[in-house]
Motif scaffolding. Structure first.
Motif, PDB file in Angstrom:
ATOM      1  N   VAL A  59       0.849  -1.191   0.000  1.00  0.00           N
ATOM      2  CA  VAL A  59       0.000   0.000   0.000  1.00  0.00           C
ATOM      3  C   VAL A  59       0.888   1.246   0.000  1.00  0.00           C
ATOM      4  CG1 VAL A  59      -1.842   1.253   1.175  1.00  0.00           C
ATOM      5  CG2 VAL A  59      -1.734  -1.243   1.356  1.00  0.00           C
ATOM      6  N   SER A  60       0.704   2.098  -0.979  1.00  0.00           N
ATOM      7  CA  SER A  60       1.425   3.370  -1.010  1.00  0.00           C
ATOM      8  C   SER A  60       0.887   4.297   0.072  1.00  0.00           C
ATOM      9  CB  SER A  60       1.268   4.043  -2.374  1.00  0.00           C
ATOM     10  OG  SER A  60       1.760   5.378  -2.327  1.00  0.00           O
ATOM     11  N   MET A  61       1.795   5.052   0.688  1.00  0.00           N
ATOM     12  CA  MET A  61       1.398   6.055   1.670  1.00  0.00           C
ATOM     13  C   MET A  61       1.691   7.467   1.162  1.00  0.00           C
ATOM     14  SD  MET A  61       2.383   4.255   5.334  1.00  0.00           S
ATOM     15  CE  MET A  61       4.078   3.833   4.946  1.00  0.00           C
ATOM     16  N   ALA A  62       1.767   7.636  -0.147  1.00  0.00           N
ATOM     17  CA  ALA A  62       2.059   8.933  -0.749  1.00  0.00           C
ATOM     18  C   ALA A  62       0.816   9.540  -1.395  1.00  0.00           C
ATOM     19  CB  ALA A  62       3.162   8.811  -1.798  1.00  0.00           C
ATOM     20  N   LEU A 277       1.665  12.731   4.212  1.00  0.00           N
ATOM     21  CA  LEU A 277       1.362  11.410   3.679  1.00  0.00           C
ATOM     22  C   LEU A 277      -0.139  11.246   3.443  1.00  0.00           C
ATOM     23  CD1 LEU A 277       4.145  11.028   5.387  1.00  0.00           C
ATOM     24  CD2 LEU A 277       3.651   8.611   5.047  1.00  0.00           C
ATOM     25  N   ASN A 278      -0.483  10.296   2.611  1.00  0.00           N
ATOM     26  CA  ASN A 278      -1.865   9.862   2.438  1.00  0.00           C
ATOM     27  C   ASN A 278      -2.011   8.546   3.188  1.00  0.00           C
ATOM     28  OD1 ASN A 278      -4.353   8.899   1.615  1.00  0.00           O
ATOM     29  ND2 ASN A 278      -3.656   8.329  -0.432  1.00  0.00           N
ATOM     30  N   LEU A 279      -2.674   8.567   4.335  1.00  0.00           N
ATOM     31  CA  LEU A 279      -2.787   7.370   5.156  1.00  0.00           C
ATOM     32  C   LEU A 279      -4.178   6.739   5.091  1.00  0.00           C
ATOM     33  CD1 LEU A 279      -0.731   8.506   8.267  1.00  0.00           C
ATOM     34  CD2 LEU A 279       0.043   7.291   6.216  1.00  0.00           C
ATOM     35  N   GLU A 280      -5.005   7.194   4.151  1.00  0.00           N
ATOM     36  CA  GLU A 280      -6.354   6.636   4.053  1.00  0.00           C
ATOM     37  C   GLU A 280      -6.326   5.195   3.572  1.00  0.00           C
ATOM     38  OE1 GLU A 280      -8.738   8.504   5.480  1.00  0.00           O
ATOM     39  OE2 GLU A 280      -6.893   9.633   5.841  1.00  0.00           O
ATOM     40  N   ASP A 281      -5.511   4.904   2.580  1.00  0.00           N
ATOM     41  CA  ASP A 281      -5.466   3.541   2.046  1.00  0.00           C
ATOM     42  C   ASP A 281      -4.843   2.573   3.035  1.00  0.00           C
ATOM     43  OD1 ASP A 281      -6.612   4.466  -0.299  1.00  0.00           O
ATOM     44  OD2 ASP A 281      -4.695   4.722  -1.330  1.00  0.00           O
ATOM     45  N   ALA A 283      -4.835   2.900   6.296  1.00  0.00           N
ATOM     46  CA  ALA A 283      -5.772   2.718   7.409  1.00  0.00           C
ATOM     47  C   ALA A 283      -6.824   1.667   7.054  1.00  0.00           C
ATOM     48  CB  ALA A 283      -6.434   4.044   7.759  1.00  0.00           C
ATOM     49  N   LYS A 284      -7.318   1.731   5.813  1.00  0.00           N
ATOM     50  CA  LYS A 284      -8.286   0.735   5.352  1.00  0.00           C
ATOM     51  C   LYS A 284      -7.658  -0.658   5.319  1.00  0.00           C
ATOM     52  CE  LYS A 284     -11.280  -0.415   1.427  1.00  0.00           C
ATOM     53  NZ  LYS A 284     -11.710  -0.016   0.050  1.00  0.00           N
ATOM     54  N   ALA A 285      -6.411  -0.716   4.844  1.00  0.00           N
ATOM     55  CA  ALA A 285      -5.729  -2.009   4.780  1.00  0.00           C
ATOM     56  C   ALA A 285      -5.537  -2.600   6.170  1.00  0.00           C
ATOM     57  CB  ALA A 285      -4.390  -1.854   4.072  1.00  0.00           C
ATOM     58  N   CYS A 286      -5.210  -1.768   7.145  1.00  0.00           N
ATOM     59  CA  CYS A 286      -5.036  -2.246   8.519  1.00  0.00           C
ATOM     60  C   CYS A 286      -6.337  -2.848   9.050  1.00  0.00           C
ATOM     61  CB  CYS A 286      -4.570  -1.106   9.422  1.00  0.00           C
ATOM     62  SG  CYS A 286      -2.828  -0.662   9.240  1.00  0.00           S
ATOM     63  N   GLU A 287      -7.444  -2.167   8.773  1.00  0.00           N
ATOM     64  CA  GLU A 287      -8.741  -2.703   9.207  1.00  0.00           C
ATOM     65  C   GLU A 287      -9.005  -4.064   8.566  1.00  0.00           C
ATOM     66  OE1 GLU A 287     -10.845  -1.595  11.379  1.00  0.00           O
ATOM     67  OE2 GLU A 287     -10.523   0.552  11.632  1.00  0.00           O
ATOM     68  N   GLU A 288      -8.749  -4.160   7.278  1.00  0.00           N
ATOM     69  CA  GLU A 288      -9.030  -5.398   6.549  1.00  0.00           C
ATOM     70  C   GLU A 288      -8.070  -6.519   6.935  1.00  0.00           C
ATOM     71  OE1 GLU A 288     -10.952  -3.196   2.606  1.00  0.00           O
ATOM     72  OE2 GLU A 288      -8.960  -4.096   2.488  1.00  0.00           O
ATOM     73  N   GLU A 289      -6.815  -6.161   7.204  1.00  0.00           N
ATOM     74  CA  GLU A 289      -5.832  -7.171   7.598  1.00  0.00           C
ATOM     75  C   GLU A 289      -5.949  -7.532   9.072  1.00  0.00           C
ATOM     76  OE1 GLU A 289      -3.343  -8.682   5.718  1.00  0.00           O
ATOM     77  OE2 GLU A 289      -4.019  -7.738   3.849  1.00  0.00           O
ATOM     78  N   GLY A 290      -6.626  -6.667   9.841  1.00  0.00           N
ATOM     79  CA  GLY A 290      -6.793  -6.926  11.263  1.00  0.00           C
ATOM     80  C   GLY A 290      -5.547  -6.705  12.084  1.00  0.00           C
ATOM     81  N   ARG A 291      -4.664  -5.831  11.617  1.00  0.00           N
ATOM     82  CA  ARG A 291      -3.446  -5.514  12.374  1.00  0.00           C
ATOM     83  C   ARG A 291      -2.941  -4.134  11.985  1.00  0.00           C
ATOM     84  NH1 ARG A 291       1.518  -7.769   9.447  1.00  0.00           N
ATOM     85  NH2 ARG A 291       0.753  -8.612   7.479  1.00  0.00           N
ATOM     86  N   TRP A 292      -2.204  -3.529  12.906  1.00  0.00           N
ATOM     87  CA  TRP A 292      -1.744  -2.154  12.717  1.00  0.00           C
ATOM     88  C   TRP A 292      -0.220  -2.065  12.678  1.00  0.00           C
ATOM     89  CZ3 TRP A 292      -6.416  -3.471  14.362  1.00  0.00           C
ATOM     90  CH2 TRP A 292      -7.498  -2.719  13.894  1.00  0.00           C
TER      91      TRP A 292
END
Length: 317
Positions: A59-62, A277-281, A283-292
């Motif tokens: 996931v890009s954070m840019a 940074l763009n942390l929206e994607d 953040a969504k990935a963390c929710e879906e993966e179940g880890r931060w």
């Protein structure tokens, strides 16, 4: 229902200066060190970060490079097509498309990483080096080339907007040390030595939903950290800081100091920091993966003398 906002408690310049002295890393890694807190990112910690890769999701954070001027983007990137396919270079039809890019190394709409020559306080850069080292030709010491081998390690997202159950924090709101620790507990993570703090306020989500705004002093402002979080980062020996926005609460709560977080991190601690940074994607990935937690791979451009560079840090799950 009207939200109760959380402006930061005021801090005097005297208290700021005392904090600056308390978190200084000058001399910790030698008098000529120009990697600062990246020294915490040892080969063992980088190898351990690689074990976090399970699904292979990247996931890009840019933020996409912004070529449109606006209230938060007075220096938009210039992107020109320099050669198109309407001009073949051979008789057999071979052609190339080519382009040219010019852009600022800093700014609220350019995802970038700061070099240690970027900010000075009272005439000094990190490690006590004189600010005069940076000239119109740049500087050999403390330039972004010190990070040329990449910023790779364990990233931990602390999502303040998620914690408060809002889409974004409003301009001027601050996140304290106590709240960062509460987010850790809620998410079941803990930042430690050599980790990369990825910090979300929802800044980019607000921009996408409401449009651009002037988030500098004198404008509407932005959400960020209270300065009491900096000693916490120092104690935890965090290697790098990757926020949306730039980590600063605007307007500042520190007397006569419009941007207090940057000098504390860059000048006193020698901390590697990125802005915008763009942390929206992610953040969504963390929710879906179940880890931060995830592996971070960030590759600054190898630009001699530079005070910073645009880059594209990537989270790998």
């Amino acid at each position: 229902m009207t939200r109760t906002l959380t402006p930061p408690a005021p801090v005097s310049l005297k208290d700021f200066d005392a904090m600056f002295e308390s978190v200084k890393n000058w001399g910790r890694w030698g008098p000529d060190d120009e990697r600062g807190t990246l020294n915490y990112l040892t080969p063992d910690r980088i190898a351990a970060a690689a074990t976090l890769v399970k699904s292979g999701r990247t996931v890009s954070m840019a933020i996409p490079i912004n070529k449109v001027a606006g209230p938060d983007n007075p220096n938009p990137a210039v992107h020109l097509m320099s050669l198109m396919h309407d001009i073949p270079i051979t008789d057999n039809g071979l052609s190339f498309g080519m382009c040219y890019l010019a852009m600022a190394s800093h700014g609220d709409c350019h995802t970038h990483v700061d070099a240690l020559n970027h900010v000075a306080y009272k005439g000094k850069l990190y490690n006590g080096k004189p600010a005069e080292l940076l000239t119109s030709r740049g500087s050999e010491w403390g330039a972004i080339t010190a990070y040329a081998n990449g910023i790779v390690g364990r990233g931990v997202l602390l999502d303040a907007a998620r914690h408060r159950k809002v889409d974004w924090l409003e301009p001027g709101e601050a996140v304290t040390r106590a709240e960062l620790e509460a987010i850790e507990e809620e998410q079941g993570v803990r930042l430690g030595e050599g980790d990369i703090l990825v910090f979300r306020t929802g800044h980019h989500a607000r921009r996408l939903a409401l449009g651009a705004w002037n988030n500098e002093p004198g404008g509407e402002g932005k959400a960020g950290l209270h300065v009491d979080t900096v000693p916490w980062m120092h104690e935890r020996k965090i290697a790098a800081f990757l926020p949306d926005g730039d980590g600063e609460t605007v307007p500042s709560n520190v007397e006569a100091m419009p941007y207090p977080i940057h000098p504390l991190q860059l000048v006193a601690m020698g901390m590697c920091i990125s802005d915008s940074l763009n942390l929206e994607d992610v953040a969504k990935a963390c929710e879906e993966e179940g880890r931060w937690e995830f592996m971070v791979v960030g590759l600054p451009l190898r630009l001699p003398g530079a005070t910073g560079t645009p880059w594209n840090p990537v989270a790998i799950f």
